[in-house]
Enzyme design. Structure first.
Site, short mmCIF file in Angstrom:
data_model
loop_
_atom_site.label_atom_id
_atom_site.label_comp_id
_atom_site.label_asym_id
_atom_site.label_seq_id
_atom_site.Cartn_x
_atom_site.Cartn_y
_atom_site.Cartn_z
N GLU A 66 45.10 52.60 34.03
CA GLU A 66 45.62 52.16 35.32
C GLU A 66 46.94 52.84 35.66
O GLU A 66 47.74 53.17 34.77
CB GLU A 66 45.86 50.65 35.29
CG GLU A 66 44.61 49.84 35.01
CD GLU A 66 44.89 48.40 34.70
OE1 GLU A 66 44.02 47.56 35.01
OE2 GLU A 66 45.98 48.09 34.16
N ASP A 237 43.06 40.08 32.65
CA ASP A 237 43.82 41.05 33.44
C ASP A 237 42.94 42.18 33.98
O ASP A 237 43.44 43.25 34.32
CB ASP A 237 44.96 41.65 32.61
CG ASP A 237 44.49 42.30 31.32
OD1 ASP A 237 43.27 42.36 31.09
OD2 ASP A 237 45.34 42.75 30.55
#
Length: 349
Positions: A66, A237
């Site tokens: 990410e 998450d």
């Protein structure tokens, strides 16, 4: 021909893992957690000035990589971070990260830093900052379910910011619990190892869940959670990864960092689109209530947000002055004539 020497503008301060560890011990772990929480809270109070976007994720069967960018109009920051639960079996970290600060007006970097350690610190600081607004007043006992790389940071942050005295530990891997108990032996906390998640939450006013498996899990079920507790759910998450049974969310008041991201990645991905949440910045700024009474169940559905990383990098950049806990990297090309990059290359022959 002698290669041209870089000017001061070519150098960017770099904080390595080694120097980050030295900086943390120079400041003191608990002091740093308190100061980080204060910096994050200050940035949450000016939430409106920041660019906000869900993190840019590249998912695979092995994990996720990410990028997490944001800017307050003067400073830009991003973090590169991965999440690979299978790494543990190979002796590798589940999460690794690094980050950068840059000056918006020029685009020139101001700081490059490791963020594997710093992410653990900022996550714990954010958890404790949220708990100050959401947890029962006077709480002294917390349950720590999931005793991996985050556990000690979470416990110390709750001790430093809320005065937690007792931590009840549980992990499906007893070696992880023993590791956490050993690392916190000199922390001043009373440590109780438990054989089940149910045993861990007994008497706990704060329940932190932090597990790594990328799956829909039910670490806590509805019948386990009594009135008045604060749940700090930080393990879920990414899409397809949760820790709480959805019935808990039906009873709780849920607080999030940035709802468009959390609805994709957090516990609330299980819920209908209209499920009500309050963004934490609204509580920090006084616009919305946090904990209203002692019977309320509060849930901080934390997935991590770029503004927290911005705050952490800003804090480290400020703390570096005069310490020597960084090294200069020559990573910006700086020709004498900004239009003559090729000439600078030729002179290096």
């Amino acid at each position: 021909m002698t290669a041209p020497q870089p000017s001061a503008k070519a150098f960017v301060p770099f904080v390595s893992v080694e120097t980050m560890m030295r900086l943390v011990h120079h400041i003191g772990i608990e002091t740093m957690l308190v100061e980080l929480a204060g910096t994050i809270e200050a940035d949450f109070r000016r939430w409106d000035v920041f660019d906000k976007t869900p993190r840019i994720a590249s998912h695979s069967n092995d994990g996720v990589i990410e990028l997490m960018p944001t800017s307050d109009g003067e400073i830009y920051a991003f973090k590169y971070v991965n999440g690979h639960p299978k790494n543990i079996a190979q002796g590798l970290q589940t999460v690794t990260a690094f980050g950068l600060l840059a000056q918006v007006s020029t685009g020139y970097p101001l700081l490059l830093a490791e963020m594997t350690l710093l992410t653990a610190l900022r996550t714990a600081a954010t958890s404790a900052m949220a708990a100050r607004h959401l947890a029962p007043k006077g709480v002294t006992t917390m349950a720590m379910i999931g005793n991996g790389a985050q556990a000690e940071f979470q416990a110390l942050a709750m001790k430093a910011l809320l005065g937690i005295k007792t931590v009840r530990l549980y992990d499906i891997d007893p070696q992880a619990t023993e590791k956490t108990r050993r690392n916190l032996t000199r922390s001043g906390l009373e440590l109780i190892t438990c054989n089940t998640a149910q045993a861990a939450i007994e008497g706990a006013g704060i329940i932190t869940t932090c597990t790594a498996d990328k799956q829909y899990a039910t670490i806590l079920t509805d019948n386990m959670v009594g009135a008045g507790v604060h749940i700090n759910a930080i393990g879920g998450d990414c899409p397809g990864k949760t820790e709480l049974h959805k019935d808990i969310l039906l009873r709780a008041d849920t607080f999030v960092e940035y709802s468009p991201q959390t609805r994709i990645e957090g516990e609330i991905q299980q819920m209908a689109e209209g499920y009500p949440v309050t963004e934490l910045w609204q509580v920090v700024s006084g616009a919305m209530a946090g904990r209203r009474d002692q019977n309320q169940i509060t849930l901080f559905d934390s997935v991590g947000f770029a503004i927290e990383d911005f705050s952490a990098l800003r804090y480290v950049h400020k703390k570096l002055s005069g310490t020597g806990f960084s090294q200069d990297l020559d990573i910006i090309a700086d020709p004498d004539d900004p239009r003559d990059l090729f000439g600078m290359l030729q002179r290096a022959q």
